[in-house]
Design a protein around this motif. Sequence first.
Motif, PDB file in Angstrom:
ATOM      1  N   CYS A   1      -1.158   2.511  -4.221  1.00  0.00           N
ATOM      2  CA  CYS A   1      -2.552   2.109  -4.077  1.00  0.00           C
ATOM      3  C   CYS A   1      -3.459   3.314  -4.247  1.00  0.00           C
ATOM      4  O   CYS A   1      -3.199   4.375  -3.664  1.00  0.00           O
ATOM      5  CB  CYS A   1      -2.771   1.477  -2.693  1.00  0.00           C
ATOM      6  SG  CYS A   1      -4.480   0.970  -2.384  1.00  0.00           S
TER       7      CYS A   1
ATOM      8  N   THR B   1       3.810  -3.908   2.666  1.00  0.00           N
ATOM      9  CA  THR B   1       2.434  -3.425   2.638  1.00  0.00           C
ATOM     10  C   THR B   1       1.480  -4.422   3.293  1.00  0.00           C
ATOM     11  O   THR B   1       1.847  -5.580   3.541  1.00  0.00           O
ATOM     12  CB  THR B   1       1.977  -3.215   1.188  1.00  0.00           C
ATOM     13  OG1 THR B   1       1.889  -4.500   0.543  1.00  0.00           O
ATOM     14  CG2 THR B   1       2.938  -2.322   0.422  1.00  0.00           C
TER      15      THR B   1
ATOM     16  N   SER C   1      -0.892  -5.861   1.710  1.00  0.00           N
ATOM     17  CA  SER C   1      -0.994  -6.948   0.727  1.00  0.00           C
ATOM     18  C   SER C   1       0.147  -7.938   0.875  1.00  0.00           C
ATOM     19  O   SER C   1      -0.027  -9.145   0.695  1.00  0.00           O
ATOM     20  CB  SER C   1      -1.011  -6.382  -0.698  1.00  0.00           C
ATOM     21  OG  SER C   1      -2.207  -5.697  -0.954  1.00  0.00           O
TER      22      SER C   1
END
Length: 538
Positions: free
Chosen positions: A62, A493, A495
């Motif tokens: 990221c 994560t 996400s």
Amino acid sequence: MATPNITMDPITRIEGQLAVECVAENGVIVDAWSVSKLFRGIEVVLKGRAPEDAFYVTQRMCGVCPTSHGHASSKAVEAIDPSFRLPNGARIVRNILEGAEWLHSHIFHFYALAALDYVNPAKALQADIANTIALAKEKGIAIDDYAAVQARVLKLVQGGDLSIFTNGWWGIDPVANPEEADELYNPDMPAELHLIGVAQYLKGLEMQAVAAQIIAIIGGKFPMPMTSVAGGTAWMPRADKLDDCLFRLKEVADFIKRQMIPYTFAIAPYYVSALSYGQGVGNFLSWGCFDRSSMTPENRYLPAGFIKSAVGLNVVNRPDPKMVTEDVGRSWYKNSSNLMPFDGATEPVTNFEYDLGGKYSWGKAPKYAGDPMEAGPLARILVAYMDTDSPTNSLIRGVVDNAVATLGIELTDLVSTLGRVAARNLEAAVAAELAFEWVDELVVELRKGRADFWTSYSARSGEGVATWEAPRGALAHYIKTAGGRIENYQIVTPSTWILSPRNDDGAPGPMEAALIGTPVANIERPIEAARVIRSFDP
């Protein structure tokens, strides 16, 4: 299964590979699918590499929260050796570095990614400057040069291009068709409040860059800082460098306190309907972040804990990273479901079809003790608020109670679209206050001449797990090594948690669940759905 009649692809205004499909009936979303369209494959890249390489490779997950991945990877490698003890100076430096990451990310999200769901730059041209100044004073917002901001927007309009303000209106030209664009916002929100919002948008872009400069001072660069390697930190603080950090920290903290927070309170009453939708799964997970000298997750400045809806918001339990499993029945992977990450795999299918009734996402579906969990600022705020044993509990309660009283809402109202946005901004204020504490702590250590920053460390064979928090939510790195090489590396994560597809039990992921039940006035321009999605910071 009904055919989706709402498709948003891509979601983010800046970049991103997330699509969302929804079915709306009678003005309400009745089904939703979160579609992660990018296979990152970092876990595959790491196989066979030296454990220390994980610090550099995982940061590429990221571009907004690389620092958090760097810290989690180093902590995972360090955890292979149960006798390892992070030097106290390194602990403090990592906290300051991580705190700067959060300030950068939270400011960037609220202004660059979410603000245009609530603020119309074209409407700002209708504002009266004297009335704007008066309104800012009334709301406790620091005064800006609103005339200059208005002139800047006017210049863009006269040039026929709104530049950075262009995207987000589903094909509407907010200049040529201001009435049509204004339908996306509350018509009762005064033009002066829109102008204040545009001024803050521009200032917010500057402030997130200032926070990123703190990261670069300590980490060598941003994104992908270089100093928090396994064993401690490679940054040796000097008085001038601490001054550089403190100067910037004060500037960012002042912006949050005098502009970001009061503006949040000022616009919230115009979007009070967003308190009634976007609740999600009702389960919340925080691994905890910012270590104290005890180095235990439950004693972190933001403590580790989870809340399950069946029990109630006031019951916080300690999480165990071995209680996490991941399903892939609706994901484009060929490995088995229900694997704990230590035994997990990332084996992508080579030929796949897009099937909302079958596999439809590169995202896995994580569960904690069998349930999907919401991660992120709202989860952390709720856990820290309810954990009365936490040393930071009084700080969190003070910030949250003030916000609840100012907005005239109940604590439970925070479990909503608007509450999720508010929680992120409140957490920015908390992170700024804590960062000053860490700087003071580091100064004391340096003056006593006892600060230590590095322990020579070499990873051995074994396994380790690091639980941490990125600005966007719960983050865990799991590593297995043998013969000085990585045998397996799995990352769960934020996400993975919040953008999860349905799990093998058929339960929707947190964002999917939050969309279901959301009212949509116009399926061609589903601004309400966009607000729900972006409240998760996708």
